[in-house]
Design a protein around this motif. Structure first.
Motif, mmCIF file in Angstrom:
data_model
loop_
_atom_site.group_PDB
_atom_site.id
_atom_site.type_symbol
_atom_site.label_atom_id
_atom_site.label_comp_id
_atom_site.label_asym_id
_atom_site.label_seq_id
_atom_site.Cartn_x
_atom_site.Cartn_y
_atom_site.Cartn_z
ATOM 1 N N ILE A 11 5.411 9.362 0.859
ATOM 2 C CA ILE A 11 4.695 9.444 1.981
ATOM 3 C C ILE A 11 3.329 8.484 1.817
ATOM 4 N N ARG A 12 2.821 9.024 0.763
ATOM 5 C CA ARG A 12 1.501 8.228 0.067
ATOM 6 C C ARG A 12 1.804 6.658 0.060
ATOM 7 N N ASN A 13 2.888 6.274 -0.385
ATOM 8 C CA ASN A 13 3.273 5.079 -0.703
ATOM 9 C C ASN A 13 3.472 4.405 0.422
ATOM 10 N N VAL A 14 4.174 4.996 1.631
ATOM 11 C CA VAL A 14 4.488 4.362 2.774
ATOM 12 C C VAL A 14 3.227 3.942 3.556
ATOM 13 N N LEU A 15 2.275 5.214 3.599
ATOM 14 C CA LEU A 15 1.057 5.081 4.227
ATOM 15 C C LEU A 15 -0.146 4.049 3.593
ATOM 16 N N ALA A 16 0.067 3.823 2.237
ATOM 17 C CA ALA A 16 -0.768 2.853 1.961
ATOM 18 C C ALA A 16 -0.251 1.522 2.112
ATOM 19 N N ARG A 17 1.042 1.277 2.280
ATOM 20 C CA ARG A 17 1.644 -0.059 2.398
ATOM 21 C C ARG A 17 1.434 -0.386 3.853
ATOM 22 N N ILE A 18 1.598 0.303 4.846
ATOM 23 C CA ILE A 18 1.370 0.170 6.222
ATOM 24 C C ILE A 18 0.098 -0.137 6.555
ATOM 25 N N SER A 19 -0.883 0.558 5.889
ATOM 26 C CA SER A 19 -2.318 0.856 6.313
ATOM 27 C C SER A 19 -3.123 -0.395 5.439
ATOM 28 N N SER A 20 -2.592 -1.414 4.696
ATOM 29 C CA SER A 20 -3.210 -2.424 3.925
ATOM 30 C C SER A 20 -4.033 -3.019 4.922
ATOM 31 N N LYS A 21 -4.809 -4.055 4.357
ATOM 32 C CA LYS A 21 -5.907 -4.714 5.037
ATOM 33 C C LYS A 21 -5.311 -5.522 6.335
ATOM 34 N N TRP A 22 -3.934 -6.083 6.352
ATOM 35 C CA TRP A 22 -3.715 -6.892 7.358
ATOM 36 C C TRP A 22 -2.369 -6.342 8.019
ATOM 37 N N SER A 23 -1.792 -5.490 7.411
ATOM 38 C CA SER A 23 -0.401 -4.870 7.839
ATOM 39 C C SER A 23 -0.422 -4.528 9.578
ATOM 40 N N LEU A 24 -1.424 -3.562 9.665
ATOM 41 C CA LEU A 24 -1.537 -3.194 11.011
ATOM 42 C C LEU A 24 -2.008 -4.256 11.981
ATOM 43 N N LEU A 25 -2.774 -5.099 11.453
ATOM 44 C CA LEU A 25 -3.186 -6.045 12.403
ATOM 45 C C LEU A 25 -2.007 -7.065 12.747
ATOM 46 N N VAL A 26 -1.286 -7.542 11.848
ATOM 47 C CA VAL A 26 -0.208 -8.008 12.022
ATOM 48 C C VAL A 26 0.884 -7.602 12.747
ATOM 49 N N LYS A 53 -1.610 -17.857 2.695
ATOM 50 C CA LYS A 53 -0.991 -17.264 1.478
ATOM 51 C C LYS A 53 -1.056 -15.580 2.058
ATOM 52 N N MET A 54 -2.024 -14.960 2.605
ATOM 53 C CA MET A 54 -1.958 -13.671 2.875
ATOM 54 C C MET A 54 -1.126 -13.350 3.981
ATOM 55 N N LEU A 55 -1.039 -14.143 4.838
ATOM 56 C CA LEU A 55 -0.123 -13.870 5.953
ATOM 57 C C LEU A 55 1.330 -13.691 5.530
ATOM 58 N N THR A 56 1.487 -14.854 4.576
ATOM 59 C CA THR A 56 2.846 -14.661 3.896
ATOM 60 C C THR A 56 3.380 -13.589 3.253
ATOM 61 N N VAL A 57 2.246 -13.099 2.456
ATOM 62 C CA VAL A 57 2.506 -11.949 1.634
ATOM 63 C C VAL A 57 2.613 -10.580 2.485
ATOM 64 N N THR A 58 1.771 -10.719 3.508
ATOM 65 C CA THR A 58 1.887 -9.367 4.399
ATOM 66 C C THR A 58 3.136 -9.403 5.176
ATOM 67 N N LEU A 59 3.707 -10.637 5.527
ATOM 68 C CA LEU A 59 4.743 -10.534 6.535
ATOM 69 C C LEU A 59 6.073 -10.178 5.365
ATOM 70 N N ARG A 60 6.000 -10.630 4.318
ATOM 71 C CA ARG A 60 7.363 -10.386 3.335
ATOM 72 C C ARG A 60 7.160 -8.955 3.178
ATOM 73 N N THR A 61 6.124 -8.415 2.909
ATOM 74 C CA THR A 61 5.850 -6.841 2.570
ATOM 75 C C THR A 61 6.556 -5.942 3.780
ATOM 76 N N LEU A 62 6.035 -6.466 5.131
ATOM 77 C CA LEU A 62 6.616 -5.782 6.288
ATOM 78 C C LEU A 62 8.014 -6.232 6.312
ATOM 79 N N GLU A 63 8.753 -7.191 5.936
ATOM 80 C CA GLU A 63 10.161 -7.502 5.949
ATOM 81 C C GLU A 63 10.518 -6.440 5.003
#
Length: 120
Positions: A11-26, A53-63
């Motif tokens: 749960i902590r891992n999921v919340l950390a990834r979804i609440s990264s600096k850019w994920s929620l904004l994307v 680069k950060m948009l690419t990384v964020t989109l890959r993580t979200l994918e």
């Protein structure tokens, strides 16, 4: 829920990834376009302070986590579109509630920050 405080808690891992600096904004931006799918450059223009680069990384993580789908069309030049998944659509009411809370409390929070800065 006590296990959520431990570093290897899923749960902590999921919340950390979804609440990264850019994920929620994307995610928010993909939803706000009102389109089923959005091209990379359109998304980049909608979030002007994110680097390519950060948009690419964020989109890959979200994918990777199943929040967005990436569709590549065999065209020249290649066309790539991103769309929210059903999982993410189920997250949107919670995200919108958080945004509403932030909007309602932003003035008080900014005042508290200023008070804190003055007291240092």
């Amino acid at each position: 829920m006590k296990d959520a405080v431990f570093p290897d808690c899923p749960i902590r891992n999921v919340l950390a990834r979804i609440s990264s600096k850019w994920s929620l904004l994307v995610i928010y931006t993909l939803d706000r376009t009102g389109k089923e799918a959005v091209r990379f450059k359109e998304l980049q223009r909608a979030i002007p302070d994110i680097s390519q680069k950060m948009l690419t990384v964020t989109l890959r993580t979200l994918e990777e986590d199943g929040y967005v789908t990436r569709t590549v069309y065999p065209e020249v030049p290649p066309r790539v579109e991103y769309a929210l998944t059903l999982r993410t659509r189920s997250l949107l009411p919670h995200l919108n509630a958080l945004i509403e809370w932030a909007s309602e409390n932003k003035d008080a929070i900014m005042e508290d920050r200023e008070k804190s800065a003055r007291s240092k």
